[in-house]
Design a protein around this motif. Structure first.
Motif, PDB file in Angstrom:
ATOM      1  N   GLN A  17       0.675  -1.050  -0.260  1.00  0.00           N
ATOM      2  CA  GLN A  17       0.283  -0.036   0.029  1.00  0.00           C
ATOM      3  C   GLN A  17       1.041   1.359   0.092  1.00  0.00           C
ATOM      4  O   GLN A  17       0.116   2.165  -0.878  1.00  0.00           O
ATOM      5  N   GLN A  18       2.146   0.880   1.177  1.00  0.00           N
ATOM      6  CA  GLN A  18       2.996   2.320   0.676  1.00  0.00           C
ATOM      7  C   GLN A  18       4.132   2.767  -0.765  1.00  0.00           C
ATOM      8  O   GLN A  18       3.764   4.135  -1.007  1.00  0.00           O
ATOM      9  N   GLN A  19       3.869   0.959  -1.646  1.00  0.00           N
ATOM     10  CA  GLN A  19       4.721   1.363  -2.906  1.00  0.00           C
ATOM     11  C   GLN A  19       3.177   1.849  -4.231  1.00  0.00           C
ATOM     12  O   GLN A  19       4.011   2.158  -5.161  1.00  0.00           O
ATOM     13  N   GLY A  20       2.053   1.905  -3.789  1.00  0.00           N
ATOM     14  CA  GLY A  20       1.084   2.329  -4.502  1.00  0.00           C
ATOM     15  C   GLY A  20       0.847   1.022  -5.700  1.00  0.00           C
ATOM     16  O   GLY A  20       0.473   0.750  -6.590  1.00  0.00           O
ATOM     17  N   THR A  21       1.188  -0.813  -4.991  1.00  0.00           N
ATOM     18  CA  THR A  21       1.111  -2.011  -6.254  1.00  0.00           C
ATOM     19  C   THR A  21      -0.464  -2.135  -6.046  1.00  0.00           C
ATOM     20  O   THR A  21      -0.844  -2.564  -4.668  1.00  0.00           O
ATOM     21  N   ALA A  22      -0.969  -2.292  -6.706  1.00  0.00           N
ATOM     22  CA  ALA A  22      -2.094  -3.352  -7.310  1.00  0.00           C
ATOM     23  C   ALA A  22      -1.751  -4.454  -6.495  1.00  0.00           C
ATOM     24  O   ALA A  22      -1.106  -5.230  -7.107  1.00  0.00           O
ATOM     25  N   HIS A  23      -2.528  -4.575  -5.418  1.00  0.00           N
ATOM     26  CA  HIS A  23      -2.750  -5.787  -5.186  1.00  0.00           C
ATOM     27  C   HIS A  23      -4.449  -6.720  -3.969  1.00  0.00           C
ATOM     28  O   HIS A  23      -5.545  -5.920  -4.074  1.00  0.00           O
ATOM     29  N   VAL A  24      -4.449  -8.100  -3.585  1.00  0.00           N
ATOM     30  CA  VAL A  24      -5.469  -8.119  -3.648  1.00  0.00           C
ATOM     31  C   VAL A  24      -5.346  -8.888  -2.279  1.00  0.00           C
ATOM     32  O   VAL A  24      -4.958  -9.556  -1.943  1.00  0.00           O
ATOM     33  N   LEU A  25      -5.798  -8.600  -0.820  1.00  0.00           N
ATOM     34  CA  LEU A  25      -6.426  -8.906   0.351  1.00  0.00           C
ATOM     35  C   LEU A  25      -7.147 -10.252   0.190  1.00  0.00           C
ATOM     36  O   LEU A  25      -8.402 -10.509   0.468  1.00  0.00           O
ATOM     37  N   VAL A  26      -6.708 -12.011   0.488  1.00  0.00           N
ATOM     38  CA  VAL A  26      -7.622 -12.737   0.519  1.00  0.00           C
ATOM     39  C   VAL A  26      -7.378 -13.252   1.798  1.00  0.00           C
ATOM     40  O   VAL A  26      -7.023 -13.794   2.430  1.00  0.00           O
ATOM     41  N   SER A  27      -8.490 -13.630   2.163  1.00  0.00           N
ATOM     42  CA  SER A  27      -9.199 -13.445   4.300  1.00  0.00           C
ATOM     43  C   SER A  27     -10.051 -14.866   4.135  1.00  0.00           C
ATOM     44  O   SER A  27     -10.868 -14.875   3.636  1.00  0.00           O
ATOM     45  N   LEU A  28      -9.515 -15.856   5.087  1.00  0.00           N
ATOM     46  CA  LEU A  28     -10.698 -17.148   5.128  1.00  0.00           C
ATOM     47  C   LEU A  28     -11.238 -16.728   6.001  1.00  0.00           C
ATOM     48  O   LEU A  28     -10.917 -16.730   7.302  1.00  0.00           O
ATOM     49  N   LEU A  29     -12.448 -16.710   5.828  1.00  0.00           N
ATOM     50  CA  LEU A  29     -13.811 -16.183   6.903  1.00  0.00           C
ATOM     51  C   LEU A  29     -14.221 -17.583   7.675  1.00  0.00           C
ATOM     52  O   LEU A  29     -14.331 -17.058   8.851  1.00  0.00           O
ATOM     53  N   SER A  30     -14.426 -18.508   6.802  1.00  0.00           N
ATOM     54  CA  SER A  30     -14.675 -19.348   7.517  1.00  0.00           C
ATOM     55  C   SER A  30     -14.574 -21.244   6.826  1.00  0.00           C
ATOM     56  O   SER A  30     -14.759 -21.653   5.806  1.00  0.00           O
ATOM     57  N   CYS A  31     -14.479 -21.751   8.066  1.00  0.00           N
ATOM     58  CA  CYS A  31     -14.399 -23.473   7.620  1.00  0.00           C
ATOM     59  C   CYS A  31     -15.620 -24.683   8.107  1.00  0.00           C
ATOM     60  O   CYS A  31     -15.874 -23.758   9.588  1.00  0.00           O
ATOM     61  N   ALA A  32     -15.434 -25.496   7.421  1.00  0.00           N
ATOM     62  CA  ALA A  32     -16.488 -26.635   7.507  1.00  0.00           C
ATOM     63  C   ALA A  32     -15.843 -28.040   7.304  1.00  0.00           C
ATOM     64  O   ALA A  32     -15.087 -28.232   6.438  1.00  0.00           O
ATOM     65  N   GLY A  33     -15.138 -28.608   7.938  1.00  0.00           N
ATOM     66  CA  GLY A  33     -15.015 -29.877   7.747  1.00  0.00           C
ATOM     67  C   GLY A  33     -13.211 -29.845   7.563  1.00  0.00           C
ATOM     68  O   GLY A  33     -12.851 -28.937   8.116  1.00  0.00           O
ATOM     69  N   SER A  34     -12.691 -30.790   7.746  1.00  0.00           N
ATOM     70  CA  SER A  34     -11.278 -30.921   6.612  1.00  0.00           C
ATOM     71  C   SER A  34     -10.981 -29.648   6.176  1.00  0.00           C
ATOM     72  O   SER A  34     -11.214 -29.710   4.763  1.00  0.00           O
ATOM     73  N   THR A  35      -9.588 -28.443   6.234  1.00  0.00           N
ATOM     74  CA  THR A  35      -9.571 -27.373   5.826  1.00  0.00           C
ATOM     75  C   THR A  35      -8.396 -27.461   6.317  1.00  0.00           C
ATOM     76  O   THR A  35      -8.129 -27.591   6.916  1.00  0.00           O
ATOM     77  N   PRO A  36      -6.866 -27.144   4.702  1.00  0.00           N
ATOM     78  CA  PRO A  36      -5.873 -27.036   5.705  1.00  0.00           C
ATOM     79  C   PRO A  36      -5.441 -25.877   6.175  1.00  0.00           C
ATOM     80  O   PRO A  36      -4.248 -25.743   7.691  1.00  0.00           O
ATOM     81  N   ARG A  37      -5.939 -24.852   7.046  1.00  0.00           N
ATOM     82  CA  ARG A  37      -5.863 -23.765   7.469  1.00  0.00           C
ATOM     83  C   ARG A  37      -7.523 -23.947   8.373  1.00  0.00           C
ATOM     84  O   ARG A  37      -8.366 -23.602   7.681  1.00  0.00           O
ATOM     85  N   GLU A  38      -7.376 -22.600   9.380  1.00  0.00           N
ATOM     86  CA  GLU A  38      -8.277 -21.938  10.089  1.00  0.00           C
ATOM     87  C   GLU A  38      -8.110 -20.492   9.528  1.00  0.00           C
ATOM     88  O   GLU A  38      -7.936 -19.439   9.038  1.00  0.00           O
TER      89      GLU A  38
END
Length: 290
Positions: A17-38
């Motif tokens: 954000q300081q550099q002004g580089t375009a990017h996407v923040l990807v957030s894991l909101l919810s999980c059900a069952g077996s998933t790699p991350r929480e």
């Protein structure tokens, strides 16, 4: 400022954000069952890099591809993705995830500045106060070292090699050529005229200088339409002024007329109401033991 691909997402987010580089923040909101991350796990995606991880595997690759499509398409609204890991991602774990993708557009304009002399330095100092990104080039090692010490957070400094093609220009760059050497200026103009994704080309100098360049470039096969795209002299508002700061001010004002205006004709509203209802249900749901 360099960012390692092992950088924690929060550090990468702040630096991008300081550099002004375009990017996407990807957030894991919810999980059900077996998933790699929480839930709460995050990663940051740019067109060229990723920072941190949501656990790897096909689901992560799909989300990276979706994020990069958002960046390529200029999407500015966030979106909610729900994936079944077994069916949609071909992963052995049979869980489900809900993921929020939030795009950040980055800088509104990209400038390629060739030359780190007095006018180039004054111009970079002006441009660093704007929400633009600058790639700053010079062929002299000493000038590059000085430029690197003076560069703002959204400026990258490069030493210009003999072959301009050795440097990857950012797409849709507005190019300003003002090196210390007229022959180097001419080589750069010849190179830039052959690039398909250049937004504009400006050359410092007199009408006589451009007439000589134009005559030689036309003899090399460039059309009148191509040559007409080069603005020379630049900084018409500063004609008659000699101070580097005055000339730089005129160039910056000219670039401002080329900058994109307000892109959105409607107010951004973020997620659709149905997606907000889904997120609320996901976050409030108590997961039942399997």
């Amino acid at each position: 400022m360099n960012i390692s691909d092992t950088t924690h997402w929060s550090c990468a987010l702040a630096q991008l954000q300081q550099q002004g580089t375009a990017h996407v923040l990807v957030s894991l909101l919810s999980c059900a069952g077996s998933t790699p991350r929480e839930p709460g796990s995050k990663m940051v995606v740019t067109l060229d890099d990723t920072f941190d991880t949501l656990g790897g595997g096909n689901v992560e690759y799909q989300l990276i591809a979706r994020a990069r499509a958002m960046l390529s398409n200029g999407e500015r609204s966030c979106c909610l993705e729900r994936l079944a890991l077994g069916v949609q991602a071909n992963q052995c774990c049979g869980g489900h995830v809900a993921v929020l993708l939030e795009p950040f557009a980055g800088a509104s304009m990209q400038v390629a500045l060739f030359g780190a002399g007095h006018v180039g330095t004054a111009l970079q100092q002006l441009l660093t106060t704007l929400p633009w990104r600058v790639d700053w080039y010079d062929s002299r090692a000493s000038a590059v070292d000085t430029a690197a010490q003076q560069a703002g957070p959204r400026t990258r400094v490069f030493q210009l090699e003999g072959d301009p093609a050795a440097h990857r220009l950012a797409p849709h760059s507005h190019c300003v050529v003002m090196t210390h050497d007229h022959s180097e200026d001419e080589r750069l103009i010849e190179y830039l005229l052959q690039q398909p994704h250049i937004a504009s080309i400006g050359l410092i100098g007199s009408a006589t200088k451009w007439a000589r360049f134009r005559h030689r470039l036309k003899a090399r096969g460039f059309s009148d339409a191509q040559l007409d795209s080069v603005r020379c002299p630049i900084a018409s508002a500063a004609i008659g002024h000699k101070l580097p700061a005055e000339i730089a001010l005129g160039i910056a004002a000219e670039l401002l007329t080329l900058a994109p205006g307000e892109r959105e004709t409607t107010t951004l509203r973020g997620l659709a109401h149905a997606d907000l209802e889904t997120i609320t249900q996901l976050l409030n749901r108590t997961e039942q033991p399997s």
